[in-house]
Design a protein around this motif. Structure first.
Motif, PDB file in Angstrom:
ATOM      1  N   PRO A 208       0.845  -1.194   0.000  1.00  0.00           N
ATOM      2  CA  PRO A 208       0.000   0.000   0.000  1.00  0.00           C
ATOM      3  C   PRO A 208       0.886   1.251   0.000  1.00  0.00           C
ATOM      4  CG  PRO A 208      -0.681  -1.560   1.690  1.00  0.00           C
ATOM      5  CD  PRO A 208       0.638  -2.036   1.192  1.00  0.00           C
ATOM      6  N   LYS A 209       0.403   2.294  -0.635  1.00  0.00           N
ATOM      7  CA  LYS A 209       1.171   3.535  -0.668  1.00  0.00           C
ATOM      8  C   LYS A 209       1.224   4.160   0.722  1.00  0.00           C
ATOM      9  CE  LYS A 209       0.536   4.877  -5.496  1.00  0.00           C
ATOM     10  NZ  LYS A 209       0.005   5.898  -6.435  1.00  0.00           N
ATOM     11  N   ASN A 210       2.435   4.494   1.124  1.00  0.00           N
ATOM     12  CA  ASN A 210       2.656   5.174   2.398  1.00  0.00           C
ATOM     13  C   ASN A 210       3.903   6.028   2.207  1.00  0.00           C
ATOM     14  OD1 ASN A 210       2.780   5.996   5.037  1.00  0.00           O
ATOM     15  ND2 ASN A 210       3.635   4.070   5.811  1.00  0.00           N
ATOM     16  N   CYS A 327       4.903  -3.367  -6.631  1.00  0.00           N
ATOM     17  CA  CYS A 327       3.774  -2.561  -7.098  1.00  0.00           C
ATOM     18  C   CYS A 327       3.161  -1.823  -5.913  1.00  0.00           C
ATOM     19  CB  CYS A 327       2.727  -3.453  -7.776  1.00  0.00           C
ATOM     20  SG  CYS A 327       1.314  -2.534  -8.439  1.00  0.00           S
ATOM     21  N   LEU A 328       3.135  -0.495  -5.994  1.00  0.00           N
ATOM     22  CA  LEU A 328       2.488   0.326  -4.978  1.00  0.00           C
ATOM     23  C   LEU A 328       1.068   0.659  -5.429  1.00  0.00           C
ATOM     24  CD1 LEU A 328       5.372   2.856  -4.159  1.00  0.00           C
ATOM     25  CD2 LEU A 328       4.910   0.630  -3.111  1.00  0.00           C
ATOM     26  N   TYR A 329       0.149   0.744  -4.475  1.00  0.00           N
ATOM     27  CA  TYR A 329      -1.236   1.022  -4.840  1.00  0.00           C
ATOM     28  C   TYR A 329      -1.941   1.705  -3.686  1.00  0.00           C
ATOM     29  CZ  TYR A 329      -2.445  -2.975  -1.882  1.00  0.00           C
ATOM     30  OH  TYR A 329      -2.593  -3.835  -0.824  1.00  0.00           O
ATOM     31  N   GLY A 330      -2.994   2.436  -4.031  1.00  0.00           N
ATOM     32  CA  GLY A 330      -3.794   3.125  -3.026  1.00  0.00           C
ATOM     33  C   GLY A 330      -5.194   3.350  -3.547  1.00  0.00           C
ATOM     34  N   VAL A 331      -6.060   3.893  -2.706  1.00  0.00           N
ATOM     35  CA  VAL A 331      -7.451   4.128  -3.085  1.00  0.00           C
ATOM     36  C   VAL A 331      -7.541   5.067  -4.287  1.00  0.00           C
ATOM     37  CG1 VAL A 331      -9.597   5.215  -2.341  1.00  0.00           C
ATOM     38  CG2 VAL A 331      -8.428   3.617  -0.823  1.00  0.00           C
ATOM     39  N   ASP A 332      -6.700   6.102  -4.323  1.00  0.00           N
ATOM     40  CA  ASP A 332      -6.748   7.033  -5.446  1.00  0.00           C
ATOM     41  C   ASP A 332      -6.429   6.338  -6.768  1.00  0.00           C
ATOM     42  OD1 ASP A 332      -7.465   9.120  -3.844  1.00  0.00           O
ATOM     43  OD2 ASP A 332      -5.434   9.942  -3.649  1.00  0.00           O
ATOM     44  N   ASP A 333      -5.526   5.361  -6.729  1.00  0.00           N
ATOM     45  CA  ASP A 333      -5.222   4.598  -7.940  1.00  0.00           C
ATOM     46  C   ASP A 333      -6.460   3.857  -8.433  1.00  0.00           C
ATOM     47  OD1 ASP A 333      -2.465   5.187  -8.054  1.00  0.00           O
ATOM     48  OD2 ASP A 333      -2.035   3.661  -6.565  1.00  0.00           O
ATOM     49  N   LEU A 364      -5.306  -9.501  -6.606  1.00  0.00           N
ATOM     50  CA  LEU A 364      -3.892  -9.826  -6.433  1.00  0.00           C
ATOM     51  C   LEU A 364      -3.239  -8.885  -5.426  1.00  0.00           C
ATOM     52  CD1 LEU A 364      -1.383 -11.453  -7.335  1.00  0.00           C
ATOM     53  CD2 LEU A 364      -1.053  -9.750  -9.135  1.00  0.00           C
ATOM     54  N   ALA A 365      -3.560  -7.598  -5.511  1.00  0.00           N
ATOM     55  CA  ALA A 365      -2.954  -6.617  -4.608  1.00  0.00           C
ATOM     56  C   ALA A 365      -3.338  -6.882  -3.157  1.00  0.00           C
ATOM     57  CB  ALA A 365      -3.371  -5.204  -5.015  1.00  0.00           C
ATOM     58  N   GLU A 366      -4.585  -7.277  -2.927  1.00  0.00           N
ATOM     59  CA  GLU A 366      -5.070  -7.483  -1.562  1.00  0.00           C
ATOM     60  C   GLU A 366      -5.060  -8.955  -1.159  1.00  0.00           C
ATOM     61  OE1 GLU A 366      -5.505  -5.355   0.591  1.00  0.00           O
ATOM     62  OE2 GLU A 366      -5.840  -3.451  -0.430  1.00  0.00           O
ATOM     63  N   ALA A 367      -4.370  -9.788  -1.917  1.00  0.00           N
ATOM     64  CA  ALA A 367      -4.334 -11.222  -1.629  1.00  0.00           C
ATOM     65  C   ALA A 367      -3.759 -11.486  -0.239  1.00  0.00           C
ATOM     66  CB  ALA A 367      -3.504 -11.951  -2.682  1.00  0.00           C
ATOM     67  N   TRP A 458      -7.588   1.706   9.900  1.00  0.00           N
ATOM     68  CA  TRP A 458      -8.920   1.830   9.292  1.00  0.00           C
ATOM     69  C   TRP A 458      -8.815   2.113   7.800  1.00  0.00           C
ATOM     70  CZ3 TRP A 458     -13.184  -0.128  10.654  1.00  0.00           C
ATOM     71  CH2 TRP A 458     -13.556  -0.258  11.986  1.00  0.00           C
ATOM     72  N   ARG A 459      -7.853   2.903   7.400  1.00  0.00           N
ATOM     73  CA  ARG A 459      -7.676   3.154   5.962  1.00  0.00           C
ATOM     74  C   ARG A 459      -7.436   1.848   5.222  1.00  0.00           C
ATOM     75  NH1 ARG A 459      -3.943   7.260   7.898  1.00  0.00           N
ATOM     76  NH2 ARG A 459      -5.046   9.245   8.120  1.00  0.00           N
ATOM     77  N   SER A 460      -6.607   0.976   5.809  1.00  0.00           N
ATOM     78  CA  SER A 460      -6.328  -0.320   5.201  1.00  0.00           C
ATOM     79  C   SER A 460      -7.610  -1.144   5.066  1.00  0.00           C
ATOM     80  CB  SER A 460      -5.295  -1.082   6.039  1.00  0.00           C
ATOM     81  OG  SER A 460      -5.133  -2.409   5.557  1.00  0.00           O
ATOM     82  N   LEU A 461      -8.446  -1.144   6.107  1.00  0.00           N
ATOM     83  CA  LEU A 461      -9.684  -1.916   6.056  1.00  0.00           C
ATOM     84  C   LEU A 461     -10.650  -1.351   5.016  1.00  0.00           C
ATOM     85  CD1 LEU A 461     -10.162  -2.541   9.876  1.00  0.00           C
ATOM     86  CD2 LEU A 461      -9.588  -4.250   8.140  1.00  0.00           C
ATOM     87  N   PHE A 462     -10.754  -0.038   4.945  1.00  0.00           N
ATOM     88  CA  PHE A 462     -11.603   0.580   3.918  1.00  0.00           C
ATOM     89  C   PHE A 462     -11.106   0.195   2.523  1.00  0.00           C
ATOM     90  CE2 PHE A 462     -13.414   3.271   7.218  1.00  0.00           C
ATOM     91  CZ  PHE A 462     -14.659   3.614   6.720  1.00  0.00           C
ATOM     92  N   ARG A 463      -9.792   0.246   2.337  1.00  0.00           N
ATOM     93  CA  ARG A 463      -9.224  -0.092   1.023  1.00  0.00           C
ATOM     94  C   ARG A 463      -9.551  -1.536   0.641  1.00  0.00           C
ATOM     95  NH1 ARG A 463      -4.401   1.295   2.147  1.00  0.00           N
ATOM     96  NH2 ARG A 463      -3.658  -0.783   2.641  1.00  0.00           N
ATOM     97  N   GLN A 464      -9.490  -2.434   1.622  1.00  0.00           N
ATOM     98  CA  GLN A 464      -9.819  -3.832   1.348  1.00  0.00           C
ATOM     99  C   GLN A 464     -11.299  -4.001   1.006  1.00  0.00           C
ATOM    100  OE1 GLN A 464      -7.929  -6.893   3.971  1.00  0.00           O
ATOM    101  NE2 GLN A 464      -7.109  -5.104   5.058  1.00  0.00           N
TER     102      GLN A 464
END
Length: 594
Positions: A208-210, A327-333, A364-367, A458-464
């Protein structure tokens, strides 16, 4: 096949075929039409180059990019094979060389882009073309990620050439794309070779992007002597990131279609000819990269689809040696990619397919388990846990997220589904911001019910939840909404397991990626560096990519075995007769000096 085996050694310097090559070469030599799906780095080009050398006439190679054609022509010529490409970048001298070789019958392989072929019917009709080889055949698929309309004309070209034998190759084609390739290119069912999609030498990792600029800088800085590509979603980001990396001592160059032509060409040439150059690039820098010793590929932003991701990481480790991917990823992506699909001009059926391909990448990203199993499963290929991805090295802890998900979904509903992520997170952790007070959200039943997690968790859980399709994000306002799929979870009718948002585990996983992969057990690293300097000098003198002289694998073998004579040198993998004659003495002198 004996002739092909002999040429494999004398021309290309290889003692044996790579897995899957021999039976494809035998089939082509036997006159079969062929469709071969082989992983990047599996040696597709050899499967049509060897048959071309064994037969009479010309093999016409359809290839999508000028850089890719030029690299293959340069490598063939270095091996003593007369080959040429007709492209818009040719000068008069190069065109004369190609036409002279065509006229005197010495040219064995002619490379052309499909757009150029469409405008050259007279030339093709006067040639004795005995094989039509289609590289990157997935470009024929209108459902694919690299569709080229002129590829649709190749089937008609084949008929215009009298039904000439055709061999098509690609690294990425699901069942739907394979069916389309066959229908567009072949008049009858070809022999199919599906050699698997696995690239076991690639280490797969997502994060995840941080602070992504910091994440990328740390990753690249830990690999000071390695060539790599960092893919970015915008032209501006490629230039900003290259400048930032240079400020940290990294030899980084930007590449995108908006750069002035001379600078773009110079940067690409430096990446090809020099060692340890990092290219920050849009995907405009991609399919034409034939450099075998790219040691890492980083995605600064989430790719468009699973196929795009697989194609792009495939540019690393083409020599078969270990290579890293991140691979970096986030909600905005995710929002950006979904908006691009929804606002595109494609018909609804295509948009639905594109959303499915994107969702596969998010899976795949959230596997939670082995990434290679998830990746290969998408291509209908079974696999055991690989032990060579971030999840196998540091397994993720799963937990019953039903209650936590109910809290997050309830926060969306009770605030009217019109607020963004940060506001919802603040509600859950009980943060009394001015906006929360003004909207009286501090009086909601969900206010402060999520203190078991901090805001980043919480951000991580929302993203999932978003990636799994339980929540949606408005493209226009960025507001979060509950999907119909989430109703059973809210009602307690369905349990939901998610990845536990353990910050310490994430730091451990990131730390595990900080060390560059060891490429070899070469004891004398100074000798290897000297061999690379020699290679770079020769490449600059001839204005060809360094790997065209010798790839890293060959130099590593030289440093390991230290050949002392030309007879010893010919036993090194990748040293054919022509290269032995041209370069054997110079590399022997380097070895002798050390």
């Amino acid at each position: 096949m004996q002739q092909a085996r002999d040429l494999l050694k004398t021309v290309f310097g290889h003692d044996d075929f790579r897995p899957g090559q021999e039976e494809i070469v035998a089939s082509v030599l036997g006159g079969d039409d062929v469709l071969a799906i082989m992983p990047t780095g599996g040696g597709k080009s050899l499967c049509y180059q060897l048959p071309a050398l064994c037969g009479d006439g010309v093999t016409l190679v359809v290839s999508p990019l000028v850089a890719l054609m030029n690299d293959q022509v340069a490598q063939l010529r270095q091996n003593g094979v007369e080959a040429g490409a007709l492209t818009s970048n040719n000068d008069a001298e190069e065109n004369e060389r190609v036409f002279t070789a065509l006229d005197d019958g010495s040219l064995k392989l002619l490379y052309m882009a499909p757009e150029r072929i469409a405008t050259s019917p007279g030339l093709l009709n006067r040639l004795k073309i005995n094989l039509l080889a289609v590289d990157e055949a997935h470009c024929v698929s209108q459902w694919g990620h690299d569709f080229r309309p002129d590829y649709l004309e190749i089937g008609r070209l084949r008929e215009a050439l009298g039904g000439v034998q055709i061999a098509a190759f690609t690294a990425t084609a699901d069942e739907e794309t394979r069916s389309e390739i066959i229908s567009k290119l072949f008049s009858s069912e070809p022999r199919q070779f599906l050699r698997g999609f696995d690239r076991p030498n690639l280490f797969l990792a997502f994060e995840p992007k941080n602070n992504p600029k910091r994440q990328i800088t740390e990753f690249v800085a830990a690999r000071p002597d390695q060539a790599g590509i960092v893919y970015c979603s915008s032209r501006r980001k490629t230039e900003d990131l290259a400048e930032h990396l240079r400020s940290k001592g990294v030899n980084a160059l930007p590449y995108h279609a908006g750069l002035e032509a001379e600078r773009r060409h110079t940067n690409q040439r430096r990446f090809s000819q020099e060692d340890a150059v990092v290219m920050t690039a849009t995907i405009a820098f991609g399919m034409g990269v034939d450099k075998p010793d790219v040691r890492f590929v980083v995605h600064a932003d989430l790719p468009k689809t699973m196929e795009s991701y697989y194609q792009e990481i495939g540019r690393a480790g083409r020599d078969g040696l270990p290579a890293d991917t991140l691979c970096l990823y986030g909600v905005d992506d995710i929002k950006l990619r979904r908006r691009q699909i929804d606002e595109g001009d494609a018909p609804d059926v295509r948009k639905r397919a594109d959303h499915q391909r994107l969702n596969a990448l998010l899976t795949l990203a959230e596997a939670a388990l082995c990434r290679r199993q998830t990746l290969l499963g998408y291509f209908d290929e079974a696999a055991d846990p690989c032990g060579h991805c971030d999840l196998c090295k540091n397994p993720r802890q799963m937990f019953d997220a039903t209650q936590a998900s109910q809290k997050a979904l309830s926060a969306m509903l009770r605030t009217g589904q019109i607020y963004g992520l940060e506001h919802l997170v603040s509600v859950l952790v009980g943060e009394e911001t001015d906006r929360i007070k003004s909207q009286k959200h501090d009086q909601l039943p969900t206010f402060g019910v999520g203190t078991e997690f901090d805001k980043s968790q919480w951000r991580s859980l929302f993203r999932q939840l978003y990636a799994a399709g339980y929540a949606n994000v408005s493209i226009a306002q960025g507001s979060w909404q509950v999907c119909e799929k989430a109703r059973p979870v809210l009602r307690g009718e369905e349990a939901l397991k998610l990845r536990f948002p353990d910050k310490q585990a994430e730091r451990k996983r990131t730390s595990a990626r900080s060390a560059p992969i060891e490429l070899s057990n070469v004891a004398d690293q100074e000798l290897l560096k000297a061999l690379k300097v020699c290679r770079t000098d020769l490449a600059r003198q001839q204005n060809v990519p360094a790997y065209v002289i010798f790839p890293d694998r060959t130099l590593i073998e030289m440093a390991q075995h230290r050949p002392g004579t030309l007879s010893d040198m010919v036993e090194i993998n990748g040293v054919g007769a022509k290269k032995l004659e041209r370069y054997g003495g110079e590399f022997l002198r380097v070895i002798s000096d050390h």
